[in-house]
Design a protein around this motif. Structure first.
Motif, PDB file in Angstrom:
ATOM      1  N   THR A  35       0.842  -1.184   0.000  1.00  0.00           N
ATOM      2  CA  THR A  35       0.000   0.000   0.000  1.00  0.00           C
ATOM      3  C   THR A  35       0.880   1.237   0.000  1.00  0.00           C
ATOM      4  O   THR A  35       2.006   1.200   0.481  1.00  0.00           O
ATOM      5  N   ALA A  36       0.363   2.300  -0.567  1.00  0.00           N
ATOM      6  CA  ALA A  36       1.077   3.572  -0.602  1.00  0.00           C
ATOM      7  C   ALA A  36       0.482   4.488   0.450  1.00  0.00           C
ATOM      8  O   ALA A  36      -0.734   4.613   0.565  1.00  0.00           O
ATOM      9  N   ILE A  37       1.340   5.112   1.238  1.00  0.00           N
ATOM     10  CA  ILE A  37       0.911   6.027   2.286  1.00  0.00           C
ATOM     11  C   ILE A  37       1.432   7.411   1.916  1.00  0.00           C
ATOM     12  O   ILE A  37       2.635   7.600   1.776  1.00  0.00           O
ATOM     13  N   THR A  38       0.527   8.354   1.754  1.00  0.00           N
ATOM     14  CA  THR A  38       0.917   9.707   1.397  1.00  0.00           C
ATOM     15  C   THR A  38       1.263  10.483   2.663  1.00  0.00           C
ATOM     16  O   THR A  38       0.473  10.528   3.604  1.00  0.00           O
ATOM     17  N   THR A  39       2.461  11.072   2.692  1.00  0.00           N
ATOM     18  CA  THR A  39       2.898  11.888   3.825  1.00  0.00           C
ATOM     19  C   THR A  39       3.253  13.280   3.320  1.00  0.00           C
ATOM     20  O   THR A  39       3.254  13.528   2.115  1.00  0.00           O
ATOM     21  N   ASP A  40       3.592  14.175   4.240  1.00  0.00           N
ATOM     22  CA  ASP A  40       4.001  15.521   3.854  1.00  0.00           C
ATOM     23  C   ASP A  40       5.300  15.502   3.057  1.00  0.00           C
ATOM     24  O   ASP A  40       5.569  16.395   2.267  1.00  0.00           O
ATOM     25  N   GLU A  41       6.117  14.488   3.264  1.00  0.00           N
ATOM     26  CA  GLU A  41       7.414  14.404   2.583  1.00  0.00           C
ATOM     27  C   GLU A  41       7.354  13.609   1.287  1.00  0.00           C
ATOM     28  O   GLU A  41       8.346  13.472   0.599  1.00  0.00           O
ATOM     29  N   GLY A  42       6.214  13.050   0.968  1.00  0.00           N
ATOM     30  CA  GLY A  42       6.059  12.255  -0.244  1.00  0.00           C
ATOM     31  C   GLY A  42       5.402  10.923   0.075  1.00  0.00           C
ATOM     32  O   GLY A  42       4.920  10.703   1.178  1.00  0.00           O
ATOM     33  N   LYS A  43       5.417  10.032  -0.893  1.00  0.00           N
ATOM     34  CA  LYS A  43       4.785   8.729  -0.704  1.00  0.00           C
ATOM     35  C   LYS A  43       5.745   7.760  -0.032  1.00  0.00           C
ATOM     36  O   LYS A  43       6.940   7.725  -0.336  1.00  0.00           O
ATOM     37  N   LEU A  44       5.188   6.960   0.869  1.00  0.00           N
ATOM     38  CA  LEU A  44       5.905   5.835   1.455  1.00  0.00           C
ATOM     39  C   LEU A  44       5.162   4.579   1.046  1.00  0.00           C
ATOM     40  O   LEU A  44       3.938   4.570   0.933  1.00  0.00           O
ATOM     41  N   TYR A  45       5.893   3.516   0.818  1.00  0.00           N
ATOM     42  CA  TYR A  45       5.281   2.252   0.423  1.00  0.00           C
ATOM     43  C   TYR A  45       5.495   1.236   1.529  1.00  0.00           C
ATOM     44  O   TYR A  45       6.611   1.054   2.013  1.00  0.00           O
TER      45      TYR A  45
END
Length: 116
Positions: free
Chosen positions: A85-95
């Motif tokens: 899953t992709a998690i959107t954060t303030d610094e960009g996407k994390l997988y």
């Protein structure tokens, strides 16, 4: 009035929506004038980020179902499952990727007691 509408929307409305509300309130102004005035005031609406799935029907064939929808295992190291899953954060996407051995996990039960 433009600033009032913009702040009333929580900073979300762009010039087309602000223009529409101005026209409905009886103002005679063009959408381009509203856009120029909003730019002068430093007001910019937020873009709507639509969630897009990673898989789309018709783009590529479905992955083969090697377990035939039977998510149970009789012994360790027989059936492994994974997900990403992709998690959107303030610094960009994390997988985030997970892999589990189905033997170490109790079988999920449906409401009628059957396993899926």
């Amino acid at each position: 009035m433009i600033r009032q509408i913009f702040e009333g929307s929580g900073g979300a409305y762009g010039s087309p929506k602000v223009w529409l509300l101005l026209v409905r309130a009886g103002w005679r102004v063009s959408v381009n004038t509203v856009a120029c005035l909003m730019a002068e005031l430093g007001l910019a609406g937020r873009k709507v980020h639509r969630r897009r799935g990673l898989t789309r029907p018709g783009k590529r064939p479905a992955a083969p179902d090697f377990v035939w929808r039977d998510f149970t295992a009789d012994a360790p190291d027989q059936v492994w499952c994974g997900d990403m899953t992709a998690i959107t954060t303030d610094e960009g996407k994390l997988y985030l990727a997970t892999v589990i051995d189905l033997f170490s996990r109790p079988a999920a039960r449906l409401r009628d007691g059957r396993t899926p």
